[in-house]
Write a protein that holds these residues in place. Structure first.
Motif, PDB file in Angstrom:
ATOM      1  N   ALA A  71      48.072  42.953   8.224  1.00  0.00           N
ATOM      2  CA  ALA A  71      48.986  42.851   7.079  1.00  0.00           C
ATOM      3  C   ALA A  71      48.925  41.509   6.360  1.00  0.00           C
ATOM      4  O   ALA A  71      49.067  41.473   5.137  1.00  0.00           O
ATOM      5  CB  ALA A  71      50.417  43.118   7.544  1.00  0.00           C
ATOM      6  N   LEU A  72      48.730  40.408   7.062  1.00  0.00           N
ATOM      7  CA  LEU A  72      48.810  39.092   6.411  1.00  0.00           C
ATOM      8  C   LEU A  72      47.839  38.931   5.234  1.00  0.00           C
ATOM      9  O   LEU A  72      48.269  38.534   4.144  1.00  0.00           O
ATOM     10  CB  LEU A  72      48.611  37.974   7.438  1.00  0.00           C
ATOM     11  CG  LEU A  72      49.855  37.570   8.216  1.00  0.00           C
ATOM     12  CD1 LEU A  72      49.530  36.471   9.219  1.00  0.00           C
ATOM     13  CD2 LEU A  72      50.967  37.122   7.299  1.00  0.00           C
ATOM     14  N   PRO A  73      46.539  39.230   5.393  1.00  0.00           N
ATOM     15  CA  PRO A  73      45.668  39.114   4.210  1.00  0.00           C
ATOM     16  C   PRO A  73      46.043  40.067   3.084  1.00  0.00           C
ATOM     17  O   PRO A  73      45.957  39.710   1.908  1.00  0.00           O
ATOM     18  CB  PRO A  73      44.270  39.451   4.762  1.00  0.00           C
ATOM     19  CG  PRO A  73      44.364  39.250   6.224  1.00  0.00           C
ATOM     20  CD  PRO A  73      45.764  39.558   6.590  1.00  0.00           C
ATOM     21  N   LYS A  74      46.510  41.274   3.439  1.00  0.00           N
ATOM     22  CA  LYS A  74      46.890  42.250   2.414  1.00  0.00           C
ATOM     23  C   LYS A  74      48.136  41.786   1.656  1.00  0.00           C
ATOM     24  O   LYS A  74      48.229  41.950   0.437  1.00  0.00           O
ATOM     25  CB  LYS A  74      47.175  43.619   3.035  1.00  0.00           C
ATOM     26  CG  LYS A  74      46.144  44.115   3.999  1.00  0.00           C
ATOM     27  CD  LYS A  74      44.901  44.555   3.328  1.00  0.00           C
ATOM     28  CE  LYS A  74      43.952  45.191   4.317  1.00  0.00           C
ATOM     29  NZ  LYS A  74      42.591  45.195   3.887  1.00  0.00           N
ATOM     30  N   ILE A  75      49.103  41.204   2.385  1.00  0.00           N
ATOM     31  CA  ILE A  75      50.312  40.691   1.744  1.00  0.00           C
ATOM     32  C   ILE A  75      49.952  39.562   0.784  1.00  0.00           C
ATOM     33  O   ILE A  75      50.476  39.479  -0.331  1.00  0.00           O
ATOM     34  CB  ILE A  75      51.330  40.225   2.805  1.00  0.00           C
ATOM     35  CG1 ILE A  75      51.902  41.428   3.544  1.00  0.00           C
ATOM     36  CG2 ILE A  75      52.454  39.409   2.178  1.00  0.00           C
ATOM     37  CD1 ILE A  75      52.724  41.077   4.762  1.00  0.00           C
ATOM     38  N   ALA A  76      49.067  38.669   1.220  1.00  0.00           N
ATOM     39  CA  ALA A  76      48.662  37.551   0.366  1.00  0.00           C
ATOM     40  C   ALA A  76      47.969  38.062  -0.898  1.00  0.00           C
ATOM     41  O   ALA A  76      48.236  37.572  -2.006  1.00  0.00           O
ATOM     42  CB  ALA A  76      47.735  36.611   1.140  1.00  0.00           C
ATOM     43  N   MET A  77      47.085  39.060  -0.747  1.00  0.00           N
ATOM     44  CA  MET A  77      46.407  39.621  -1.920  1.00  0.00           C
ATOM     45  C   MET A  77      47.408  40.268  -2.880  1.00  0.00           C
ATOM     46  O   MET A  77      47.325  40.075  -4.097  1.00  0.00           O
ATOM     47  CB  MET A  77      45.390  40.678  -1.487  1.00  0.00           C
ATOM     48  CG  MET A  77      44.162  40.126  -0.835  1.00  0.00           C
ATOM     49  SD  MET A  77      43.058  41.490  -0.408  1.00  0.00           S
ATOM     50  CE  MET A  77      42.200  40.800   0.977  1.00  0.00           C
ATOM     51  N   THR A  78      48.364  41.021  -2.324  1.00  0.00           N
ATOM     52  CA  THR A  78      49.363  41.697  -3.160  1.00  0.00           C
ATOM     53  C   THR A  78      50.230  40.687  -3.893  1.00  0.00           C
ATOM     54  O   THR A  78      50.503  40.842  -5.090  1.00  0.00           O
ATOM     55  CB  THR A  78      50.241  42.624  -2.296  1.00  0.00           C
ATOM     56  OG1 THR A  78      49.405  43.507  -1.549  1.00  0.00           O
ATOM     57  CG2 THR A  78      51.192  43.432  -3.141  1.00  0.00           C
ATOM     58  N   ALA A  79      50.680  39.641  -3.171  1.00  0.00           N
ATOM     59  CA  ALA A  79      51.536  38.622  -3.792  1.00  0.00           C
ATOM     60  C   ALA A  79      50.795  37.906  -4.918  1.00  0.00           C
ATOM     61  O   ALA A  79      51.351  37.687  -6.000  1.00  0.00           O
ATOM     62  CB  ALA A  79      51.996  37.623  -2.733  1.00  0.00           C
ATOM     63  N   ARG A  80      49.551  37.561  -4.684  1.00  0.00           N
ATOM     64  CA  ARG A  80      48.775  36.860  -5.719  1.00  0.00           C
ATOM     65  C   ARG A  80      48.503  37.772  -6.919  1.00  0.00           C
ATOM     66  O   ARG A  80      48.593  37.353  -8.070  1.00  0.00           O
ATOM     67  CB  ARG A  80      47.470  36.362  -5.117  1.00  0.00           C
ATOM     68  CG  ARG A  80      46.746  35.379  -6.002  1.00  0.00           C
ATOM     69  CD  ARG A  80      45.630  34.718  -5.223  1.00  0.00           C
ATOM     70  NE  ARG A  80      44.961  33.721  -6.011  1.00  0.00           N
ATOM     71  CZ  ARG A  80      45.315  32.448  -6.088  1.00  0.00           C
ATOM     72  NH1 ARG A  80      46.349  32.029  -5.399  1.00  0.00           N
ATOM     73  NH2 ARG A  80      44.651  31.597  -6.829  1.00  0.00           N
TER      74      ARG A  80
END
Length: 197
Positions: A71-80
């Motif tokens: 989830a962490l990389p996906k959350i970062a991509m979504t937030a950006r």
């Protein structure tokens, strides 16, 4: 002046955090989580998968760490992605019109900007959810999880073609179903799509 400097500093920190988190692959993050939480802190036993039939609490606790690493990389991509989309929307004329009508900042941000900025983000989330549901093969190998990806790899290795065919059909169905839901969400969020039909 200080508020502007603070805002720029927070933007820079956000940019660095999201960039670093996006750059780390899920399997490498899984190795780091296994080492830090499993070996150093001893919060779980690496490779010690617990079935839900044995202990439901232990099963959910063991799944927490693979979920974090996925989830962490996906959350970062979504937030950006959402931030960039909102910054693009903030420059459009309808935002200035909404402010001139007397709308508050929250009304403009949540009633207008966020709604329009969500369109490309929903597409990205659909692709991401389809990828996660279809099976994160490498993360399953890192945490020794008996998942779809692991079953697919072992079935290809043993030439168990019926199982491979079923898994490919399952992955195809998941991707089509998620994109179908994304299309429905488009119609709900953006009234222009409903009016154009």
């Amino acid at each position: 002046m200080w508020a502007k400097c603070g805002s720029r500093f927070l933007d820079a920190v956000f940019g660095v955090l999201t960039q670093v988190t996006m750059a780390v692959p899920s399997f490498f993050l899984g190795i780091l989580v296994t080492y830090l939480c499993g070996i150093v802190l001893k919060w779980f036993v690496p490779g010690g998968y617990i079935s839900y039939q044995e202990n439901m609490t232990g099963f959910l606790a063991y799944l927490l760490f693979p979920a974090i690493s996925i989830a962490l990389p996906k959350i970062a991509m979504t937030a950006r992605f959402l931030r960039n989309s909102m910054l693009t929307e903030m420059k459009l004329d309808y935002v200035r019109t909404a402010y001139s009508k007397g709308c508050s900042k929250n009304q403009v941000m949540f009633g207008h900007v966020l709604k329009n900025a969500m369109m490309p983000v929903i597409t990205f989330l659909g692709m991401m959810i389809a990828e996660i549901l279809a099976g994160s093969i490498v993360v399953e190998q890192v945490f020794a999880l008996p998942g779809i990806g692991r079953l697919l790899i072992s079935s290809v290795g043993t030439r168990d073609l019926p199982v491979v065919e079923i898994l490919i059909l399952y992955i195809t169905f998941v991707v089509i179903f998620v994109y179908f839901i994304v299309d429905i969400l488009y119609r709900v969020i953006d009234p222009r799509i409903r009016k154009s039909e």
